[in-house]
Design a protein around this motif. Sequence first.
Motif, PDB file in Angstrom:
ATOM      1  N   UNK A  40      -1.787 -24.631 -12.162  1.00 56.07           N
ATOM      2  CA  UNK A  40      -3.368 -24.532 -11.981  1.00 56.07           C
ATOM      3  C   UNK A  40      -3.761 -25.280 -13.190  1.00 56.07           C
ATOM      4  N   UNK A  41      -3.519 -25.100 -14.409  1.00 57.27           N
ATOM      5  CA  UNK A  41      -4.354 -26.131 -15.562  1.00 57.27           C
ATOM      6  C   UNK A  41      -3.991 -27.336 -15.299  1.00 57.27           C
ATOM      7  N   UNK A  55     -13.919 -29.916  -5.028  1.00 58.20           N
ATOM      8  CA  UNK A  55     -13.537 -29.829  -6.588  1.00 58.20           C
ATOM      9  C   UNK A  55     -11.954 -29.666  -6.548  1.00 58.20           C
ATOM     10  N   UNK A  56     -11.318 -29.749  -7.921  1.00 67.78           N
ATOM     11  CA  UNK A  56      -9.967 -29.757  -8.025  1.00 67.78           C
ATOM     12  C   UNK A  56      -9.562 -28.155  -8.150  1.00 67.78           C
ATOM     13  N   UNK A  57     -10.530 -27.512  -8.709  1.00 67.74           N
ATOM     14  CA  UNK A  57      -9.987 -26.053  -8.851  1.00 67.74           C
ATOM     15  C   UNK A  57     -10.431 -25.266  -7.343  1.00 67.74           C
ATOM     16  N   UNK A  58     -11.301 -25.455  -6.804  1.00 68.22           N
ATOM     17  CA  UNK A  58     -11.269 -25.099  -5.334  1.00 68.22           C
ATOM     18  C   UNK A  58     -10.363 -25.417  -4.393  1.00 68.22           C
ATOM     19  N   UNK A 122      -4.577 -14.948 -11.598  1.00 64.71           N
ATOM     20  CA  UNK A 122      -4.888 -16.551 -11.397  1.00 64.71           C
ATOM     21  C   UNK A 122      -6.535 -16.395 -11.071  1.00 64.71           C
ATOM     22  N   UNK A 123      -7.158 -15.562 -10.424  1.00 65.94           N
ATOM     23  CA  UNK A 123      -8.396 -15.393  -9.901  1.00 65.94           C
ATOM     24  C   UNK A 123      -9.273 -15.739 -11.396  1.00 65.94           C
ATOM     25  N   UNK A 124      -9.129 -14.666 -12.223  1.00 66.16           N
ATOM     26  CA  UNK A 124      -9.776 -14.777 -13.463  1.00 66.16           C
ATOM     27  C   UNK A 124      -9.667 -16.016 -14.075  1.00 66.16           C
ATOM     28  N   UNK A 125      -8.634 -16.705 -14.253  1.00 61.60           N
ATOM     29  CA  UNK A 125      -8.556 -17.939 -14.931  1.00 61.60           C
ATOM     30  C   UNK A 125      -9.240 -18.876 -14.016  1.00 61.60           C
ATOM     31  N   UNK A 126      -9.251 -18.622 -12.617  1.00 63.44           N
ATOM     32  CA  UNK A 126      -9.847 -19.902 -11.714  1.00 63.44           C
ATOM     33  C   UNK A 126     -11.227 -19.750 -11.850  1.00 63.44           C
ATOM     34  N   UNK A 127     -11.954 -18.611 -11.873  1.00 57.95           N
ATOM     35  CA  UNK A 127     -13.197 -18.405 -12.263  1.00 57.95           C
ATOM     36  C   UNK A 127     -13.770 -18.887 -13.467  1.00 57.95           C
ATOM     37  N   UNK A 128     -12.922 -19.015 -14.176  1.00 53.95           N
ATOM     38  CA  UNK A 128     -13.319 -19.481 -15.622  1.00 53.95           C
ATOM     39  C   UNK A 128     -13.386 -21.054 -15.432  1.00 53.95           C
ATOM     40  N   UNK A 129     -12.664 -21.472 -14.537  1.00 55.44           N
ATOM     41  CA  UNK A 129     -12.765 -22.941 -14.412  1.00 55.44           C
ATOM     42  C   UNK A 129     -13.934 -23.389 -13.317  1.00 55.44           C
ATOM     43  N   UNK A 130     -14.378 -22.411 -12.853  1.00 56.63           N
ATOM     44  CA  UNK A 130     -15.648 -22.891 -11.905  1.00 56.63           C
ATOM     45  C   UNK A 130     -15.227 -22.797 -10.398  1.00 56.63           C
ATOM     46  N   UNK A 214      -7.741 -22.999   4.451  1.00 53.26           N
ATOM     47  CA  UNK A 214      -8.904 -22.772   5.550  1.00 53.26           C
ATOM     48  C   UNK A 214      -9.538 -21.570   5.173  1.00 53.26           C
ATOM     49  N   UNK A 215      -9.159 -20.548   4.704  1.00 56.37           N
ATOM     50  CA  UNK A 215     -10.035 -19.320   4.562  1.00 56.37           C
ATOM     51  C   UNK A 215     -10.728 -19.275   3.253  1.00 56.37           C
ATOM     52  N   UNK A 216     -10.382 -19.927   2.169  1.00 58.15           N
ATOM     53  CA  UNK A 216     -11.078 -19.859   0.969  1.00 58.15           C
ATOM     54  C   UNK A 216     -12.055 -21.235   0.781  1.00 58.15           C
ATOM     55  N   UNK A 217     -11.543 -22.358   1.369  1.00 57.37           N
ATOM     56  CA  UNK A 217     -12.492 -23.376   1.307  1.00 57.37           C
ATOM     57  C   UNK A 217     -13.435 -23.494   2.463  1.00 57.37           C
TER      58      UNK A 217
END
Length: 247
Positions: A40-41, A55-58, A122-130, A214-217
Amino acid sequence: MSAPASLPARILNQGRYEAVMMLRNGEQLILAVVLPLLAMVALVVTPLLDGYGTSRINMATPGIFALCAMSTAFTGQGIATGFDRRYGVLRYLSTTPLGRAGLIAGKVIAVLAVLVIQVALVSIVALLFGWRPELSGLVPAVLQLLLGAIAFTALGLLVAGTVRPEATLAITNLLWILLAAAGGIIIPAGNLPGIVQPFVEVLPSAALGDALRSALIDSQFNISATLILLAWTILGGLGAVRWFKWS
């Protein structure tokens, strides 16, 4: 004399034991947590996903969730089951009051327990990335991730129960690399070269990645991807029941 534990209690205890063993295993911990987070990073700091989404993170996060499911349910559980089979653990447990069905159910519970931890980290780290997921897509994403985990568990048990442990180790690791790189998990099958698209689209990795994106984006329930995952679940489950060797 205390009464014997009920079957649900035995299954939960077995699931708890399996989950603890997975989390205590350094190699499986790297596969289940460290590699997905590193991936992910890498996807966030490199331009690999530029042009595929807002966005990349999304774009990266749904694929990393799918990668977590494949890592734990297919590769991790497949390897663990293969070596349990070699050392006679499966043959012994299948004759206890837990039974064969209870043993398999316990393994599924263990996979889901570890997957919850993976998704949380993963969710915590992803949220930190925006990361900004579509909130209305969270429930469909959870359901499809659950289906994907069951599908990969069935496939992992199929491999572990039909070939030698060394072959299981090689097959599951090789498929993890191939599916992670070109199996539609990170980059959608529709964005791959046209000649391979029809083959990649029907893979469980691509189906899970597409369903989660499809669900999250887009906040949509991807029916076709869900049907592909369901088909792999049924085929993998039937194959494991038919050909699984307990010793």
